[in-house]
Design a protein around this motif. Structure first.
Motif, short mmCIF file in Angstrom:
data_model
loop_
_atom_site.label_atom_id
_atom_site.label_comp_id
_atom_site.label_asym_id
_atom_site.label_seq_id
_atom_site.Cartn_x
_atom_site.Cartn_y
_atom_site.Cartn_z
N ILE A 379 10.95 -11.58 18.63
CA ILE A 379 11.96 -12.61 18.24
C ILE A 379 12.52 -12.11 16.80
CG2 ILE A 379 12.43 -14.67 17.52
CD1 ILE A 379 10.49 -15.49 19.71
N MET A 380 13.62 -11.69 16.85
CA MET A 380 14.26 -11.44 15.39
C MET A 380 14.73 -12.08 15.02
SD MET A 380 16.45 -7.96 14.56
CE MET A 380 15.24 -6.90 13.98
N GLY A 381 15.05 -12.83 13.57
CA GLY A 381 15.47 -13.94 13.43
C GLY A 381 16.48 -13.12 12.21
N GLN A 382 18.16 -13.51 11.59
CA GLN A 382 18.56 -12.83 10.90
C GLN A 382 19.26 -14.51 9.90
OE1 GLN A 382 22.17 -11.01 10.94
NE2 GLN A 382 22.52 -9.94 9.26
N TYR A 383 18.17 -15.38 8.79
CA TYR A 383 18.68 -16.22 8.27
C TYR A 383 19.06 -16.32 6.85
CZ TYR A 383 15.05 -14.12 5.17
OH TYR A 383 14.47 -13.78 3.75
N TYR A 384 20.53 -17.29 6.75
CA TYR A 384 20.14 -17.72 4.89
C TYR A 384 20.01 -18.88 5.25
CZ TYR A 384 23.98 -14.62 8.52
OH TYR A 384 23.95 -13.53 8.99
N LEU A 385 19.53 -18.86 3.67
CA LEU A 385 19.42 -20.39 2.59
C LEU A 385 20.58 -20.16 1.71
CD1 LEU A 385 17.55 -22.77 1.96
CD2 LEU A 385 16.13 -20.94 1.24
N GLN A 386 21.54 -21.51 1.87
CA GLN A 386 21.74 -22.04 0.41
C GLN A 386 21.49 -23.17 -0.22
OE1 GLN A 386 25.86 -20.38 2.14
NE2 GLN A 386 26.19 -22.19 1.21
N LYS A 387 23.22 -23.93 -0.94
CA LYS A 387 22.81 -25.16 -1.77
C LYS A 387 23.71 -25.92 -0.35
CE LYS A 387 21.81 -24.80 -6.16
NZ LYS A 387 21.76 -24.80 -7.45
N ALA A 388 23.04 -27.11 0.41
CA ALA A 388 23.49 -27.62 1.11
C ALA A 388 24.89 -27.51 0.81
CB ALA A 388 23.09 -29.31 1.45
N GLY A 389 26.03 -27.88 1.51
CA GLY A 389 27.15 -28.66 1.01
C GLY A 389 28.13 -27.00 1.38
N GLU A 390 27.74 -26.04 0.71
CA GLU A 390 28.33 -24.91 1.00
C GLU A 390 28.37 -23.61 1.59
OE1 GLU A 390 26.32 -22.03 -2.17
OE2 GLU A 390 26.61 -23.51 -3.80
N GLN A 391 29.06 -22.68 2.25
CA GLN A 391 29.51 -22.75 3.39
C GLN A 391 28.89 -21.52 3.22
OE1 GLN A 391 33.89 -21.68 3.85
NE2 GLN A 391 33.59 -21.04 6.19
N ILE A 392 28.83 -21.03 4.62
CA ILE A 392 27.54 -20.20 4.80
C ILE A 392 28.37 -18.45 5.21
CG2 ILE A 392 25.78 -18.70 6.51
CD1 ILE A 392 24.50 -21.36 6.66
N SER A 393 27.90 -18.06 4.12
CA SER A 393 28.61 -16.28 4.79
C SER A 393 27.59 -15.11 3.95
CB SER A 393 29.95 -16.33 3.10
OG SER A 393 30.34 -15.07 3.56
N GLN A 394 28.45 -14.08 4.76
CA GLN A 394 26.35 -13.06 4.54
C GLN A 394 27.42 -12.34 3.57
OE1 GLN A 394 26.32 -11.29 8.14
NE2 GLN A 394 27.11 -11.89 9.74
N ASN A 395 28.46 -12.56 2.75
CA ASN A 395 28.88 -11.18 2.44
C ASN A 395 28.59 -12.35 0.57
OD1 ASN A 395 30.29 -9.73 3.39
ND2 ASN A 395 32.16 -10.78 3.88
N ILE A 396 27.71 -13.52 0.58
CA ILE A 396 27.29 -14.17 -0.61
C ILE A 396 26.20 -13.33 -1.21
CG2 ILE A 396 26.85 -16.09 -2.21
CD1 ILE A 396 28.71 -17.59 0.42
N SER A 397 25.73 -13.16 -2.87
CA SER A 397 24.91 -12.54 -2.85
C SER A 397 23.89 -13.46 -3.35
CB SER A 397 25.12 -12.23 -4.89
OG SER A 397 25.93 -13.06 -4.97
N ASP A 398 22.36 -12.93 -3.28
CA ASP A 398 21.59 -13.45 -3.71
C ASP A 398 21.47 -14.90 -4.39
OD1 ASP A 398 20.11 -12.54 -1.63
OD2 ASP A 398 19.46 -11.31 -2.52
N ASN A 399 22.05 -14.76 -6.30
CA ASN A 399 22.64 -15.35 -7.16
C ASN A 399 23.40 -16.71 -6.82
OD1 ASN A 399 20.62 -13.80 -8.81
ND2 ASN A 399 22.43 -12.50 -9.77
N ASN A 400 24.00 -16.15 -5.67
CA ASN A 400 25.50 -17.30 -5.37
C ASN A 400 24.80 -18.04 -4.36
OD1 ASN A 400 26.75 -16.95 -7.51
ND2 ASN A 400 27.52 -15.41 -6.52
N ASN A 401 23.75 -17.71 -3.74
CA ASN A 401 23.30 -18.46 -2.69
C ASN A 401 22.10 -18.52 -2.30
OD1 ASN A 401 24.59 -19.11 -0.07
ND2 ASN A 401 23.28 -17.16 1.40
#
Length: 790
Positions: A379-401
């Motif tokens: 199983i491969m997983g690609q994850y996104y973790l950010q503050k709730a309420g912000e729109q998930i985007s693959q282009n957001i940097s680590d610091n902002n996301n």
């Protein structure tokens, strides 16, 4: 050492036949009989007392008894906990067979009572087992989870912990044959059906500690289940949104049978979880117990059990919101791959039962347990973790996301085969005031494992762990090994029953021995208990015992797959004091029971717990303790039906030798546990019933993955859940005349949709910082069921 089991066997056989010879000589005047309740059910463990001489015998499991009387006319009294005493005037010239009938006290149906057999076992009534067969896991284990001292945070699992122990420390017997648990279960999603079919059950006995030497060498609890074998022809059919089951029993001449088949699927329950995808869980089993009479003194009994669990899952995505009000987090992951697991096990057991006299029994049994387990996933997983309420985007940097974008790849290919062959000899004999039991057992075990699993983590294009541009794997586990071992066991117990000054005493003392050739170790475990029935139905219980659990297989395996061979038995010494007494008057009388205990733990193997999987740390040794108090109030909160509330408090700590951290909580350190089982019905109409279960337990300790136990630990949130169910009888007058019964039910699981955490999904960022994303259990679900018996 090897000669000791042989000597023990010879000694036990000699004691058996010596006792039988001694009991062969009886005076000419004998009183035989049977004791049953108002429903005609035989009652075992009832004291039959000849008042003039204060002599007593105890009825066998089928309610029968035999007593020697020196006079023609005498008074006999029957005594049993929570039942009214009953006296009979006997004239031996006119009557040599007595049918005794006992009537309950003001409480009409006490579901859990003390079994007056001096073995420290509680008897759980069949009506309770049937009533609990409606939950996500259902059956006997669901009932046990409402008892004081028993904990479970997983409604999908049949496993439970008892007084600070773990899942591997509980004994299970079905018709005297020990049943084992699978080794590779990772979660309750894979487990499926319980080993116990509730439709086949006749009697359930359970002990949370201080149990007799008759029962084996586990550290925490013993569950003894008897399947029904009688001449009553009965068939039951059940169907619900979670599966179906069928059961039939009866007698054909000298042949008695009890057969059950079950099918279960949890697709409906799992479809509401955070992890979305294609769930294909399929569980089924077939069980049967058969008995053939070879005459008055001999019979054959055969127990068969086949169970298969197939769990297939193709994950697609997961969306989890967690964190705090000040720092709410949103975790999103997309999956590729699948998991396919299979668990197949079956048991065959054949017993020859010899009853040379009405108050003695010898049982010779041979059994075989075979278990085949397979776990495979990529199983491969690609994850996104950010503050709730912000729109998930693959282009957001680590610091902002917050933690940024990452991926992981997990692989597993695990295979385990187990075979256990056993031979055992058990016998018991009675006289007018005591019960002597002894037995020996030989086991041959073969376990083979060929397993590999590993994980790769990548955060924002960086593989972790970072090793000079070389892609490395983390949490690697490789095991290819087999064990071929032999175990020898033996026990001797003596139970005494006698009245003193208006009190009834039941005492049990015993000694148990075990030897394992793979470890080249033998242990002796003495045990003793005393039950005192005081005046006004008050009871006092004292128990002490040593329990030594030798490693089976999982205990040898370290976190990275290293096989640590030089282990020895874990040891727990139980100290128990209990007291119970009735409360209230009239029809609303209840029984309050309190039990305090202390368990001294020595030579323990530390472990980590992930969902229901136990990862032992055999490189280390710990010593510790568990202490606590259990309380239970049972009775009629509404007239005619029983309910109960139980509360437990415990503290369980260990000190790992050489770690310099001192005492730290054990993974089972669940401080407070509160359960409520409540029943009700419409006023004046008992054809419409309601039941409610409430569970609450405080959080347990946990550690980050691949961590070694230290004083730096976390605690999960508390577990909170309410299940409620309604049932209505649709039995017509014509159906009643034909002996049929029809009920329909409606259940709401997790009524208030509580989010309960069972484990964590761990992710990392580029700096190898770990984040724990909670894995939640099932949410609110509905179930419709129908039960037809005839």
């Amino acid at each position: 050492m090897s000669t000791i089991p042989i000597r023990l066997t010879l000694l036990s056989v000699l004691l058996c036949f010596t006792s039988l010879m001694g009991y062969a000589q009886h005076p000419s005047k004998k009183l035989k009989g049977i004791v049953h309740d108002l429903q005609g059910k035989p009652m075992g463990g009832v004291q039959v007392i000849y008042l003039y001489k204060q002599k007593a015998v105890v009825t066998q499991d089928n309610g029968s008894f035999e007593m020697t009387l020196p006079v023609d006319t005498c008074t006999i009294e029957f005594r049993y906990f929570s039942f009214k005493k009953r006296r009979y005037l006997i004239d031996m010239q006119k009557m040599a067979y007595l049918k005794g009938v006992l009537e309950p006290l003001e409480i009409l149906e006490v579901h859990v009572t003390g079994d007056r057999n001096a073995s420290s076992m509680q008897r759980i009534e069949l009506s309770s087992v049937k009533m609990m067969d409606h939950g996500p896991s259902g059956g006997v284990e669901s009932l046990l989870k409402t008892q004081p001292g028993v904990n479970s945070r997983n409604e999908l699992s049949n496993q439970y912990t008892v007084r600070g122990g773990n899942y591997d420390e509980n004994l299970l017997y079905i018709n005297g044959i020990q049943i084992y648990k699978s080794l590779l279960f990772r979660s309750g999603k894979q487990e499926g059906l319980s080993s116990i079919n509730p439709l086949m059950v006749d009697r359930v006995q359970f002990s949370t500690g201080g149990f007799s030497a008759k029962y084996g060498d586990k550290l925490s609890s013993a569950l003894n289940v008897s399947y029904r074998l009688n001449d009553t022809l009965k068939t039951t059919l059940k169907a619900s949104m979670l599966g179906m089951s069928a059961h039939t029993q009866g007698t054909l001449n000298k042949f008695s049978y009890n057969i059950g088949a079950r099918y279960k699927t949890t697709t409906y329950l799992l479809s509401d979880m955070d992890e979305k995808g294609n769930y294909e869980p399929l569980f089924y089993d077939f069980q049967g117990v058969f008995r053939y009479s070879l005459g008055e003194k001999f019979s054959l009994e055969y127990l068969f059990f086949l169970s298969r669990s197939d769990y297939s899952f193709k994950p697609e995505s997961r969306d989890t919101r967690f964190g705090t009000l000040q720092n709410p987090l949103h975790f999103k992951i997309y999956y590729d791959g699948q998991e396919k697991d299979q668990f197949l096990n079956y048991t065959n057991a054949l017993k020859l039962i010899w009853t040379p006299t009405s108050n003695s029994e010898v049982v010779f049994a041979g059994s075989q347990w075979i278990d085949k387990e397979r776990i495979r996933y990529d199983i491969m997983g690609q994850y996104y973790l950010q503050k709730a309420g912000e729109q998930i985007s693959q282009n957001i940097s680590d610091n902002n996301n917050h933690a940024g974008v990452g991926s992981d790849f997990k692989h597993s290919n695990e295979k385990v085969d187990v075979r256990i062959d056993a031979l055992q000899l058990d016998f018991k004999v009675f006289n007018d005031y005591h019960r002597f039991q002894a037995g020996v057992k030989f086991e041959k075990e073969y376990i083979y494992e060929d397993s590999r699993r590993w994980a790769v983590y990548d955060s924002s294009g960086y593989f972790l762990p970072d090793n000079n541009d070389v892609i490395s794997v983390e949490s690697t586990y490789t095991m290819k090994n087999d064990i071929d071992s032999k175990r020898y066991q033996g026990y001797i117990t003596e139970s005494l029953f006698f009245p003193i000054g208006g009190m009834d005493l039941a005492m049990n003392v015993g000694l148990r021995y075990q030897y394992c050739d793979y470890l080249n170790e033998g242990t002796w475990s003495p045990r003793a208990s005393l039950n005192i029935a005081l005046n006004d139905n008050k009871n006092l219980r004292l128990a002490w015992g040593i329990y030594q659990q030798m490693p089976f297989y999982q205990e040898f395996k370290s976190m990275n797959g290293t096989f640590v061979e030089h282990l020895s038995a874990q040891k727990s010494t139980h100290y128990i004091v209990g007291y119970s007494q009735p409360l209230g008057e009239g029809r609303r009388k209840m029984i309050l029971s309190i039990e305090a205990y202390y368990k001294k733990l020595q030579n323990m193997i530390p472990y980590l717990l992930d969902n229901v999987y136990i990862q032992y740390l055999p490189e280390y040794v710990s010593n510790g303790y568990t202490k606590g108090i259990d309380m239970k109030l049972v009775g009629e909160f509404v007239p005619g039906v029983d309910s109960w509330i139980s509360m437990s408090y415990l503290k369980s700590e260990e000190d790992i030798e050489g770690d310099l951290y001192g005492y730290i909580p054990r993974p089972s350190d669940e401080r407070l546990n509160l359960n409520l089982f409540y029943q009700d019905y419409l006023p004046g109409n008992r054809l419409f019933k309601m039941r409610m279960l409430f569970y609450y337990s405080t959080g347990v300790p946990f550690y980050a993955p691949q961590a070694i136990k230290t004083d730096n630990y976390f605690r999960m949130p508390s577990y909170k859940r309410i299940d409620i169910g309604f049932s209505r009888s649709l039995t017509s007058r014509r159906m009643k005349q034909k002996g049929a019964d029809l009920w329909v039910g409606f259940d709401i699981f997790n009524l208030f949709d509580m989010s309960n955490t069972i484990s964590y999904y761990w992710i990392k960022d580029i700096h190898a910082n770990q984040y724990a994303v909670p894995n939640y259990m099932t949410g609110r679900r509905f179930n419709v069921s129908m039960t037809l018996s005839f």
